[in-house]
Structure formats: C-alpha cells, structure tokens
Design an enzyme around this catalytic site. Structure first.
Site, PDB file in Angstrom:
ATOM      1  N   GLU A  98     -56.559  12.058  -5.998  1.00  0.00           N
ATOM      2  CA  GLU A  98     -55.261  11.412  -5.270  1.00  0.00           C
ATOM      3  C   GLU A  98     -54.719  12.290  -4.308  1.00  0.00           C
ATOM      4  O   GLU A  98     -54.689  13.497  -4.328  1.00  0.00           O
ATOM      5  CB  GLU A  98     -54.472  11.335  -6.452  1.00  0.00           C
ATOM      6  CG  GLU A  98     -52.984  10.385  -6.208  1.00  0.00           C
ATOM      7  CD  GLU A  98     -52.261  10.342  -7.725  1.00  0.00           C
ATOM      8  OE1 GLU A  98     -52.952  10.141  -8.650  1.00  0.00           O
ATOM      9  OE2 GLU A  98     -50.991  10.309  -7.419  1.00  0.00           O
ATOM     10  N   GLU A 151     -44.646  11.444  -1.887  1.00  0.00           N
ATOM     11  CA  GLU A 151     -43.492  10.681  -2.544  1.00  0.00           C
ATOM     12  C   GLU A 151     -42.123  11.075  -2.115  1.00  0.00           C
ATOM     13  O   GLU A 151     -42.006  12.383  -1.832  1.00  0.00           O
ATOM     14  CB  GLU A 151     -43.801  11.134  -4.211  1.00  0.00           C
ATOM     15  CG  GLU A 151     -44.793  10.744  -4.739  1.00  0.00           C
ATOM     16  CD  GLU A 151     -44.995  10.930  -6.421  1.00  0.00           C
ATOM     17  OE1 GLU A 151     -43.765  11.445  -6.694  1.00  0.00           O
ATOM     18  OE2 GLU A 151     -45.884  10.509  -6.963  1.00  0.00           O
ATOM     19  N   ASP A 183     -51.045  12.503  -2.238  1.00  0.00           N
ATOM     20  CA  ASP A 183     -49.586  11.896  -2.568  1.00  0.00           C
ATOM     21  C   ASP A 183     -48.738  12.418  -1.648  1.00  0.00           C
ATOM     22  O   ASP A 183     -48.392  13.586  -1.256  1.00  0.00           O
ATOM     23  CB  ASP A 183     -49.082  12.491  -3.904  1.00  0.00           C
ATOM     24  CG  ASP A 183     -49.834  11.611  -5.090  1.00  0.00           C
ATOM     25  OD1 ASP A 183     -50.100  10.857  -4.941  1.00  0.00           O
ATOM     26  OD2 ASP A 183     -49.653  12.370  -5.992  1.00  0.00           O
TER      27      ASP A 183
END
Ligand SMILES: *[C@@H]1O[C@H](CO)[C@@H](O)[C@H](O)[C@H]1NC(C)=O
Length: 285
Positions: A101, A105, A103
């Site tokens: 993953e 955010e 990311d």
C-alpha cells in the site's frame, strides 16, 4: 454547402482525436464508485469526481485497472472550514493479507488550523512507516496535484511537482519493498474523529455536514499487467520516463526544504517507538 452526415462524423472523429490527449484521464472511463450509496458523483464529462460524507456514511472510488508500477497524478480540493474528524485519501493498494500500500491521507482540522498530510508505505502487509507533513498552502482553497511515482527502485510522493518523500528499495538490506503485487488506486472520504484531528481530541462537527472533497484530472500513466496491449509495459518499460525516475540534486534540495520546514512526524526519528532498534532503512542513504 451541405456536408453529409458521414462526413460530419468523420470530422468529429478527427477533431476528437486531436482533443483526446488533453483530457488524458477520465473518471467515467477509469474508476468505479464503490461505496457511499449516492454520495459520490462524476461531473464535467468525467473530469471531476466529488465525494461527500455525512453522519451516516462516507464514500469512495477505485480504479478499474490494477497497476504494477506507474505514475499517478490527481488533483484534490479538500473540505474547507472546519474539517476536523474527516479524512480524505488517495492511495494505492493490493488485495489480501500481505498487501502492499502507498498512502496519502489528509487529516482535517479546525478552521484556520493546518491539515496534516499523512504518508505511509506498506510492504508485504507491514506498514509503520509514517511521515506526516503540514502544507505550504491551504489545500482546501484550490486544487493541488498529488502524485505517486512507483517504480522498481523508488516510491516518490510529490505535491504540485515538489517531492516530499522518496521511499527507496532496500530489499538488498532485507527491507521489503512493493514490487510483485498489482495495486489499484483508491480515493475516499470518511469519518475518523476517534484519532484524526489533534490525536482524537477534536471531534467532527456534524452541523457542518455534508462534507465534500473534489478530485480532478485523474491521470494514471501506469503499467496494467492484465492487459495485453501496450499499457502492459513489459519490454517497453525502460523507455518510460517514470520507470527509471529518481530524484536529481535539485529535486533532493526541494524535498529537503519540505522535510526541514513542513515535516511534523518521521517514524525514523521516533526512537521511543522502536525500543528494539530503528527500522533498517532509517540508517540507509
Ligand atoms: C491541527 O492543528 C494543530 C494545531 O495547529 C496541529 O498541531 C495538528 O498537526 C493539525 N493537524 C491535525 C490533523 O490535527
């Protein structure tokens, strides 16, 4: 002079084939809205995707294709005003237990307080590689471009073309790095008042709902391993600019400027968190 219907269609085709590359990405063509029960919508001929969040649900989308290495650029305009408790995301992820993953955010905040841009990399199911930043602009006032370059040697996170993080492949030193699992691109807007803002002390103000985030100009210049066409990359990879991309010294200088001035958390500096010893990549160049 009369132009036949056939000629008009031909003309339209010629015109569209010129205009085509300008609208490189298209949310209608490239993504599926996957949750939110009507809270997500695509507009402007596929150029804009809006997500909303209320007390009952957030919403989200995912790319139709899975990518194995690529360059992803998306513009976002975040929730303005009091966005405390909300989290908007733009990330890539594979499926399954030992997933990879990458990311971005965006953790909301009270009016006038800065958003936190949280980044992380998971490899073979293990994350714990957070770096967090404040931004040098208000990300809710206008659209800004957030980019991920994922190639066999680097994961480069950039904001408006300025690199903020370069996670390198240190597999030779035993550090897992995502290389073998295809990932989709995801975007979402959801409530995380338990932890998102000022460590969970500030909760979501539902009187401000619905909250909205817009995504614009989705562009995935990426290898699609399931496709048999040219987009599967393969032997052509070495001729793609992002495939061998690394930061030159000017870009390293700009990244250092961001990290010196806007980084608010770096797992590699969090000595108390790793009493058994710091992760290996923290002492590697
Ligand atoms: C919110 O604002 C506070 C105070 O300026 C800051 O410490 C924090 O990093 C900001 N971001 C979040 C997500 O709490």
């Amino acid at each position: 002079m009369a132009i036949s219907f056939g000629a008009k269609l031909w003309l339209l085709h010629v015109l569209l084939s010129f205009v085509g590359p300008v609208f490189a990405g298209n949310f209608y063509r490239d993504v599926d809205i996957t949750w939110g029960d009507g809270r997500a919508s695509v507009a402007d001929g596929g150029q804009v995707l809006a997500l909303s969040l209320d007390k009952f649900s957030g919403s989200g989308f995912q790319s139709k294709d899975e990518y194995q290495f690529g360059r992803i650029d998306v513009q976002l305009k975040l929730v303005p005003g009091n966005s405390a408790g909300t989290v908007a995301t733009l990330y890539m992820s594979s499926q399954g237990a030992d997933h990879d993953e990458i990311d971005f955010e965006f953790l909301g905040n009270l009016t006038g307080e800065p958003y936190t841009l949280h980044t992380n990399v998971f490899a073979q199911g293990k994350g714990n590689r957070e770096q967090q930043f404040h931004l040098w602009f208000d990300p809710a006032a206008d659209f800004h471009t957030y980019s991920i370059v994922w190639n066999p040697q680097h994961i480069i996170f950039s904001v408006d073309g300025t690199p903020i993080r370069d996670f390198k492949n240190h597999e030779a030193a035993g550090v897992p790095f995502p290389t073998s699992q295809p990932m989709r691109v995801y975007g979402s807007l959801w409530d995380a008042e338990d932890w998102a803002t000022q460590g969970g002390r500030v909760k979501t103000d539902w009187s401000q709902a619905p909250f909205a985030v817009s995504y614009k100009n989705y562009n995935a210049d990426a290898c699609v391993p399931s496709s048999s066409s040219s987009s599967s990359c393969g032997a052509a990879s070495s001729s793609i600019s992002w495939y061998n991309q690394e930061l030159d010294s000017a870009e390293q200088g700009r990244m250092k400027w961001v990290q010196d001035n806007y980084m608010i958390y770096d797992y590699c500096k969090d000595v108390e968190r790793f009493p058994q010893g710091m992760p290996a990549e923290c002492s590697l160049p």
